[in-house]
Design a protein around this motif. Structure first.
Motif, mmCIF file in Angstrom:
data_model
loop_
_atom_site.group_PDB
_atom_site.id
_atom_site.type_symbol
_atom_site.label_atom_id
_atom_site.label_comp_id
_atom_site.label_asym_id
_atom_site.label_seq_id
_atom_site.Cartn_x
_atom_site.Cartn_y
_atom_site.Cartn_z
ATOM 1 N N GLY A 128 -71.657 33.978 38.835
ATOM 2 C CA GLY A 128 -70.460 33.634 38.040
ATOM 3 C C GLY A 128 -70.947 32.592 37.152
ATOM 4 N N PRO A 152 -66.347 38.301 38.301
ATOM 5 C CA PRO A 152 -66.180 39.629 38.707
ATOM 6 C C PRO A 152 -67.417 40.171 39.385
ATOM 7 C CG PRO A 152 -66.140 39.591 36.189
ATOM 8 C CD PRO A 152 -66.380 38.138 36.677
ATOM 9 N N LEU A 153 -67.355 40.783 40.300
ATOM 10 C CA LEU A 153 -68.399 41.343 41.056
ATOM 11 C C LEU A 153 -69.006 42.606 40.417
ATOM 12 C CD1 LEU A 153 -66.604 41.412 44.599
ATOM 13 C CD2 LEU A 153 -68.477 39.700 43.835
ATOM 14 N N ALA A 200 -66.035 38.767 49.866
ATOM 15 C CA ALA A 200 -66.381 39.029 48.396
ATOM 16 C C ALA A 200 -65.278 38.970 47.553
ATOM 17 C CB ALA A 200 -67.205 40.273 48.375
ATOM 18 N N ALA A 235 -63.235 44.094 45.137
ATOM 19 C CA ALA A 235 -64.292 44.532 45.647
ATOM 20 C C ALA A 235 -64.484 46.067 46.467
ATOM 21 C CB ALA A 235 -64.858 43.505 46.977
ATOM 22 N N PRO A 246 -62.153 40.023 38.173
ATOM 23 C CA PRO A 246 -62.497 39.204 39.364
ATOM 24 C C PRO A 246 -61.291 39.654 40.374
ATOM 25 C CG PRO A 246 -61.636 37.917 37.410
ATOM 26 C CD PRO A 246 -61.621 39.089 37.012
ATOM 27 N N SER A 251 -64.602 36.163 44.531
ATOM 28 C CA SER A 251 -64.819 36.442 43.334
ATOM 29 C C SER A 251 -63.396 36.140 42.452
ATOM 30 C CB SER A 251 -64.823 38.033 43.263
ATOM 31 O OG SER A 251 -64.368 38.498 42.012
ATOM 32 N N SER A 252 -62.195 36.185 43.167
ATOM 33 C CA SER A 252 -60.933 35.742 42.694
ATOM 34 C C SER A 252 -60.907 34.055 42.485
ATOM 35 C CB SER A 252 -59.832 36.219 43.636
ATOM 36 O OG SER A 252 -58.671 35.697 42.820
ATOM 37 N N ILE A 268 -72.515 35.004 44.585
ATOM 38 C CA ILE A 268 -71.235 35.362 43.885
ATOM 39 C C ILE A 268 -71.159 34.181 43.002
ATOM 40 C CG2 ILE A 268 -68.843 36.013 43.713
ATOM 41 C CD1 ILE A 268 -68.965 37.322 46.373
#
Ligand code: TYD
Ligand code: MG
Length: 469
Positions: free
Chosen positions: A457, A385-386, A375, A295, A292, A379-380, A453
């Motif tokens: 997740g 994770p993308l 993104a 991007a 994560p 994500s973090s 996102i």
């Protein structure tokens, strides 16, 4: 005899004062002002030779130029940054940290040109001719007919140039080591650097030779001392790199005869600088797949698409004021993306430290990176994770909408070439990249991206809890 009044010149920015002072008002530097006497400035106007002025011939704009206006070095990445070769009679300043590879790049360029029958002179003020020769030998260039000298007096150098046919290219390595008789101050001072540069620039314009001046850069990224030279030359190139890594980026900072948004990418090897013609592959080579906070940004550098990984870390803070640290991107741009996430997407980051890094030590200036940064941040934050096969690009406006960016087609084609399958980007308009084979996932607002996102997740989390009871 005219009385020579001393003047006090800031060695950082070149501002002149009548008396000494501890701090330069122009650039704010402390202890940078030194006494200098300039022979030219000391002659009062009333005593300068008077005359009628020389009559010179005027030319028409539609004249013909006898020789090719540009000198192509054959080093593609260098020619890209100069705008297709060195222009006749132009002066370039090449800046960079000590040890980054300026001398290596220039000796390679000199050898390439000399091998194509151009008269090339390399003047080193820092190294002895034997040292330059030794380096050329190590690079396998010793047979190139480059003319070498280790000299620092500008008058001697120009007198030598007047002998024989004018050289096509002259390299002065470095301008800080040059000195001229017309100025009465120590070598390395701003006045000397400016005087020497002026004499060399006059020579370039008169003879049609291209002159490259090498300049050292101070800690804070300024070209040391000769900030004044930046305004006098036709182009300023900066050679950058990350100390720990082998690749180097040549960037045009100013260019009267070409673009300033192109970059040249090189790799420092045991055999000198090697051109990197496919930089995306290089910048993505150490990717952390599936973690994560990363991007892939489908960017553009000038006319060339370039994919890079944006890495973000969002973690709860232990400080009163959370930290915001950025490497390789604009920190005010990051603040803007964070504000938009907070105001329009309900993402509260006030209690989190945010770190952002552009992988590979690249510096990105494009606003199109906004979407990739957002993104990576989401994500973090969510720990999701993308998708590994997606690239991101798009400009985020303050209202939270995702604005279209230029060059959709090349960005998508580059991503397809490197094995990506989908692009998360602004809703495509007329210029769609449907022929690239990429699945285009247009997002109209940042809130949509955040929801996507977060949802992915959530579904990943549900899947993993189902598998492990
Ligand atoms: P140099 O061109 O002397 O730097 P500058 O002129 O910008 O000060 O480069 C010196 C560095 O480059 C030095 O650390 C050694 C490295 N280098 C290589 O790794 N391979 C090579 O083939 C050469 C010539 C230099
Ligand atoms: Mg050097």
């Amino acid at each position: 005899m005219a009385k020579r009044s001393p003047s006090y010149v800031c060695q950082n920015c070149g501002a002149a004062y009548n008396r000494w002072q501890g701090k330069c008002d122009a650039c704010g530097e402390w202890n940078s002002i030194a006494e200098e006497t300039s022979a030219i400035a000391a002659v009062p106007a009333s005593q300068r030779p008077r005359g009628r002025g020389r009559v010179f011939a005027l030319e028409s704009l539609t004249g013909s130029t006898d020789e090719a206006p540009r000198l192509v070095s054959g080093i593609g990445e260098l020619d890209r940054v100069t705008g297709g070769g060195f222009v006749r009679g132009s002066v370039l300043l090449l800046g960079g940290d000590p040890g980054i590879g300026k001398s290596t790049l220039l000796i390679q360029a000199c050898a390439a040109l000399a091998n194509r029958n151009a008269r090339v002179i390399y003047i080193s003020g820092e190294e002895a001719a034997a040292q330059v020769r030794l380096r050329a030998e190590r690079l396998g260039l010793a047979s190139a007919p480059v003319e070498l000298a280790s000299e620092t007096s500008v008058e001697d150098i120009l007198a030598t140039f007047e002998h024989g046919p004018p050289p096509r290219l002259v390299v002065i390595d470095s301008i800080q080591t040059m000195w001229t008789d017309t100025v009465e101050s120590a070598p390395g001072t701003v006045t000397q650097v400016r005087g020497s540069a002026q004499a060399l620039i006059r020579y370039a314009k008169r003879s049609g030779s291209t002159v490259i001046l090498v300049g050292h850069v101070t800690k804070d990224g300024q070209i040391a001392g000769p900030r004044v030279v930046e305004h006098m030359v036709d182009a300023v190139l900066s050679f950058e790199g990350d100390g720990g890594r082998d690749f180097r980026i040549l960037r045009g900072v100013k260019n009267r005869f070409g673009p300033t948004d192109e970059i040249g990418v090189f790799e420092m090897t045991g055999l000198g600088l090697r051109e990197v013609t496919n930089p995306s592959a290089l910048f993505l080579s150490e990717r952390d797949l599936g973690s994560p906070g990363t991007a892939v940004f489908g960017g553009m550098e000038g006319t060339r698409p370039l994919l890079v990984e944006m890495q973000a870390l969002v973690a709860p803070t232990s400080l009163g004021t959370p930290r915001r640290a950025v490497v390789g991107w604009d920190s005010s741009r990051l603040s803007m993306v964070l504000a938009v996430l907070e105001a329009h997407c309900g993402v509260k980051l006030g209690g989190h430290d945010v770190y952002l890094n552009v992988a590979g030590g690249l510096r990105i200036q494009e606003p199109a990176a906004d979407l990739a940064v957002a993104a990576a941040l989401i994500s973090s934050l969510t720990g999701a994770p993308l998708p590994a096969d997606a690239v991101y690009f798009g400009e985020v406006s303050l209202s939270g909408s995702v604005r279209p960016v230029a060059h959709m087609g090349p960005r998508l084609k580059e991503a397809a070439k490197l094995g990506f399958h989908r692009a998360v980007c602004p809703v495509p308009g007329n210029e769609s990249g449907s022929d690239s084979g990429m699945r285009v996932n247009g997002v109209a607002s940042l809130a949509t991206l955040v929801a996507d996102i977060a949802a992915s997740g959530e579904s990943q989390r549900r899947k993993s809890t189902k598998v492990s009871p």
